[in-house]
Design a protein around this motif. Structure first.
Motif, short mmCIF file in Angstrom:
data_model
loop_
_atom_site.label_atom_id
_atom_site.label_comp_id
_atom_site.label_asym_id
_atom_site.label_seq_id
_atom_site.Cartn_x
_atom_site.Cartn_y
_atom_site.Cartn_z
N PRO A 1 16.77 -0.20 6.25
CA PRO A 1 16.10 0.71 7.18
C PRO A 1 14.64 0.91 6.84
N GLU A 2 13.86 1.23 7.85
CA GLU A 2 12.45 1.57 7.66
C GLU A 2 12.36 2.80 6.76
N ALA A 3 11.45 2.78 5.80
CA ALA A 3 11.34 3.91 4.87
C ALA A 3 9.93 3.99 4.30
N TYR A 4 9.59 5.18 3.78
CA TYR A 4 8.31 5.37 3.10
C TYR A 4 8.55 6.20 1.84
N VAL A 5 8.04 5.69 0.71
CA VAL A 5 8.16 6.40 -0.57
C VAL A 5 6.77 6.92 -0.94
N PRO A 6 6.51 8.22 -0.69
CA PRO A 6 5.16 8.77 -0.89
C PRO A 6 4.61 8.62 -2.31
N ALA A 7 5.46 8.81 -3.32
CA ALA A 7 4.98 8.78 -4.70
C ALA A 7 4.36 7.42 -5.05
N LYS A 8 4.87 6.37 -4.45
CA LYS A 8 4.37 5.02 -4.72
C LYS A 8 3.48 4.52 -3.59
N ASP A 9 3.31 5.35 -2.56
CA ASP A 9 2.61 4.94 -1.34
C ASP A 9 3.17 3.60 -0.86
N LEU A 10 4.50 3.53 -0.83
CA LEU A 10 5.18 2.28 -0.49
C LEU A 10 5.88 2.41 0.85
N TYR A 11 5.44 1.58 1.81
CA TYR A 11 6.09 1.54 3.12
C TYR A 11 7.02 0.34 3.16
N ILE A 12 8.27 0.56 3.50
CA ILE A 12 9.26 -0.51 3.59
C ILE A 12 9.58 -0.74 5.06
N GLU A 13 9.24 -1.91 5.54
CA GLU A 13 9.47 -2.21 6.95
C GLU A 13 10.96 -2.48 7.19
N LYS A 14 11.40 -2.14 8.39
CA LYS A 14 12.80 -2.41 8.74
C LYS A 14 13.05 -3.91 8.71
N SER A 15 14.17 -4.28 8.09
CA SER A 15 14.54 -5.69 8.02
C SER A 15 16.03 -5.79 8.34
N ALA A 16 16.39 -6.71 9.23
CA ALA A 16 17.80 -6.80 9.62
C ALA A 16 18.14 -8.20 10.07
N ASP A 17 19.38 -8.60 9.77
CA ASP A 17 19.94 -9.84 10.29
C ASP A 17 21.08 -9.47 11.22
N ILE A 18 20.97 -9.89 12.48
CA ILE A 18 22.01 -9.55 13.45
C ILE A 18 23.05 -10.66 13.52
N ASN A 19 24.31 -10.27 13.42
CA ASN A 19 25.41 -11.21 13.56
C ASN A 19 25.65 -11.43 15.05
N GLU A 20 25.33 -12.62 15.54
CA GLU A 20 25.38 -12.89 16.98
C GLU A 20 26.81 -12.79 17.53
N VAL A 21 27.80 -13.15 16.70
CA VAL A 21 29.20 -13.09 17.17
C VAL A 21 29.59 -11.64 17.44
#
Length: 661
Positions: free
Chosen positions: A96-116
């Motif tokens: 999931p998309e997240a932000y860690v203020p102490a490290k000023d670290l933004y984590i972009e949402k990343s996902a693999d969708i199972n097409e089936v």
């Protein structure tokens, strides 16, 4: 068409009275009922019989993907001539998309969708909207945001033989609802138009659709096999549904862009007033970029965070979910309700805590809060009539149910095991003697302990006595755990030692002994619910016995023993009255076809917990402690005890920090 139950078995034991009482309760208008069915009593078969009698749309919510897949398989075998659908999270991987203020670290949402699974979800939605004889087996994904049912219904394309159609406009309409034009090969979610023949390959069904035209008139409609191109069925009319759950109109996009801009202006002004110039600038740039993409392409990354604007909802209003697609009189079964109800309660709060830092630090508008699962109270308002199903119903189910129907008698005649309490002194030596006796009979044993280290040490110790033992705990991956259980069933080992022998979904008729070490240690590993579930592990063997090693009898132990003895007494009296001799279930070895679901589920849990720990710097210590406590109890309720212990240890550290000031 009505539900047609296909089975070589007929209701036996106390299944007939359970079916009769539940159906009677539904017809009387009872909103909540509980089916208290012991392990191995055929609860799924009882549910199937109730479904056949009621002939309504049915939703079954299961606590995880593995159990949902198992139920889906069982219901498909019971109702081969009706529609049984599967609706679980379509992510194979999700960060999931997240932000860690102490490290000023933004984590972009990343996902693999199972097409089936994505296709199966679309098939479920289409079936709900077109049929009454449908059963949807779902995970708790059922309460997460879904597309607007009105859009899904209004954007479909209806065609019938003899209809006049503008052939130049039809491809444009297909593109609007998510289909891609492909001239070379018929891929799922695509169409091709060659001369006067249109071929469509929907995401929600395996067969293709061919529409032949005579000029602008629909001349013929039929479905065909994609591989060998043979005709399957001729049709007079057909409805083409969108390729995705989230589809919307151009009018709604234009309206959404306008209201997103309004919210952006208000939020930027608010952040600047608080002296948060950096956050205001960041939010303005990110949102304006999304608005540009929405205006030109009709889509942007993270579009779900703007769902309130597309739906026209007010802040705080519940999102559309799978529940909105069902008819008002649909019937809901909540399987393993003692696990599922706490999950449904916890989903909303977990989601909100993760989005807090994203909104506060200018990564998302406050409307992101409204892309969420339902609150438990909202969920209850959406459901019609509910049957909770569990061997150990929780306090909520027992409190709200207008009728509790017991299913104590097993069709096999097997009874609940004898339960003995023995002192902890020399407990290992006593255990060795018991396992040796079990081994002589060609049967197996399970031993549950409190720590991973103890599990490993005890397994190694038993090997010294020529007892083939292996340990089972969370550090073994899903495939290795399945291999351990297969070895037990195949007779390659005699005993499995583990911390948590519940989450495996064990169904082992060969096990005649369960030993519970340190049974008097109070906590979620030795709660009444856990003990009853562990005791049930020997309920498939005629020689079933449980030994609790303890120096005192805790209230949880006493309640579990009393309940087991109550059930055992009822079962034995029934067997004596009907001349039934219990016999161990003979069950063939089966491939673990649900291992991929289980494996992905555990990846998700680990990512989920890691994201919780990352929130430490984004929240106050009090907020972080409250979140940890909530997630700890949720993990315990889901029988993920190693995960609960990990959260508990972190909670203890935080509480020590709070205490030291």
């Amino acid at each position: 068409m009505p539900f047609e139950l296909v089975s070589e078995y007929k209701p036996m034991g106390d299944q007939p009275q359970a079916i009769e009482k539940l159906v009677e309760g539904l017809r009387k208008g009872y909103r909540f009922q509980t089916l208290l069915g012991v392990t191995g009593s055929g609860k799924t078969f009882t549910m199937a019989n109730v479904i056949k009698e009621m002939n309504r749309q049915v939703l079954v919510i299961s606590p995880n993907k593995t159990l949902a897949a198992q139920l889906y398989s069982e219901f498909k075998s019971f109702f081969p001539n009706n529609k049984v659908e599967f609706f679980i999270s379509y992510y194979d991987y999700y960060q999931p998309e997240a932000y860690v203020p102490a490290k000023d670290l933004y984590i972009e949402k990343s996902a693999d969708i199972n097409e089936v699974i994505a296709r199966m979800r679309m098939s479920a939605i289409k079936s709900i909207m077109t049929r009454r004889d449908v059963i949807v087996v779902a995970s708790v994904s059922a309460i997460y945001a879904c597309g607007d049912p009105m859009d899904f219904d209004q954007l479909n394309i209806k065609l019938e033989v003899g209809q006049q159609v503008n052939l130049s406009e039809l491809p444009k309409k297909l593109v609007k609802i998510g289909y891609e034009r492909k001239e070379d090969v018929g891929l799922t979610g695509s169409f091709r138009l060659r001369g006067d023949t249109l071929e469509i390959f929907p995401t929600y069904q395996d067969e293709g659709i061919r529409i032949e035209f005579f000029g602008d008139e629909v001349d013929r409609i039929f479905t065909f096999d994609r591989l060998n191109r043979t005709v399957i069925e001729e049709l007079d009319r057909i409805t083409i549904y969108p390729t995705k759950e989230f589809v919307t109109t151009e009018e709604k996009i234009a309206r959404a862009v306008k209201t997103i801009k309004q919210e952006l202006d208000e939020r930027v002004a608010e952040l600047k007033a608080m002296g948060k110039e950096l956050e205001a600038q960041r939010l303005y740039q990110r949102t304006m970029n999304d608005i540009e993409l929405l205006s030109t392409l009709g889509y942007c990354t993270g579009i779900e965070n703007y769902s309130r604007h597309f739906d026209g909802r007010k802040p705080g209003e519940p999102p559309y979910t799978l529940l909105d697609y069902f008819d008002k009189d649909f019937l809901l079964f909540i399987d393993e309700s003692h696990i599922t109800i706490p999950q449904l309660r916890a989903m909303y709060h977990g989601e909100m805590s993760r989005k807090k830092s994203l909104v506060e630090y200018g990564f998302r508008l406050p409307c992101a809060y409204d892309n969420r699962p339902l609150k438990f109270e909202e969920f209850l308002k959406m459901v019609n009539q509910v049957i909770f199903v569990s061997a150990t119903p929780g306090p909520f189910e027992l409190e709200v149910s207008e009728q509790i129907v017991e299913q104590i008698i097993r069709p096999t005649g097997l009874v609940d095991p004898l339960v003995e309490v023995r002192p902890t002194r020399y407990q290992v030596d006593d255990l060795v003697k018991e396992i040796v006796e079990v081994k002589k009979r060609g049967e197996k044993a399970l031993v549950t302990v409190l720590t991973k280290k103890t599990a490993e040490m005890l397994a190694e110790y038993l090997v010294e006595f020529n007892i083939r033992a292996l340990y089972l705990h969370s550090e073994l991956d899903a495939i290795k755990r399945v291999e351990v259980l297969k070895k037990l069933r195949a007779g390659e080992i005699d005993v499995v030692v583990g911390v948590n022998l519940l989450r495996e979904g064990l169904d082992l008729p060969e096990v005649s002994l369960v030993a519970i070490l340190d049974a008097d240690t109070e906590g979620f590993l030795r709660s009444e619910t856990t003990l009853i579930q562990i005791i049930g592990r020997t309920a498939r063997n005629e020689n079933g016995k449980v030994i609790m090693y303890a120096d005192r009898v805790t209230p949880a132990m006493q309640r579990a023993i009393d309940e087991t003895n109550r059930r055992r007494k009822i079962q034995m009296e029934y067997n004596e009255k009907h001349g039934i001799k219990p016999k161990t279930i003979v069950k063939p070895m089966m491939e673990d076809i649900f291992a991929p679901f289980r494996d992905k589920e555990e990846e998700m849990y680990k990512l989920y917990e890691d994201s919780i720990f990352q929130l430490k710097d984004a929240l106050t210590l009090e907020e972080y402690a409250a979140l940890l406590e909530e997630e700890m109890y949720k993990a315990a309720s889901e029988l993920r005890y190693e995960d609960a212990a990990r959260l508990r240890d972190e909670l203890f550290k935080v509480r020590q920090q709070l205490a030291s000031g």
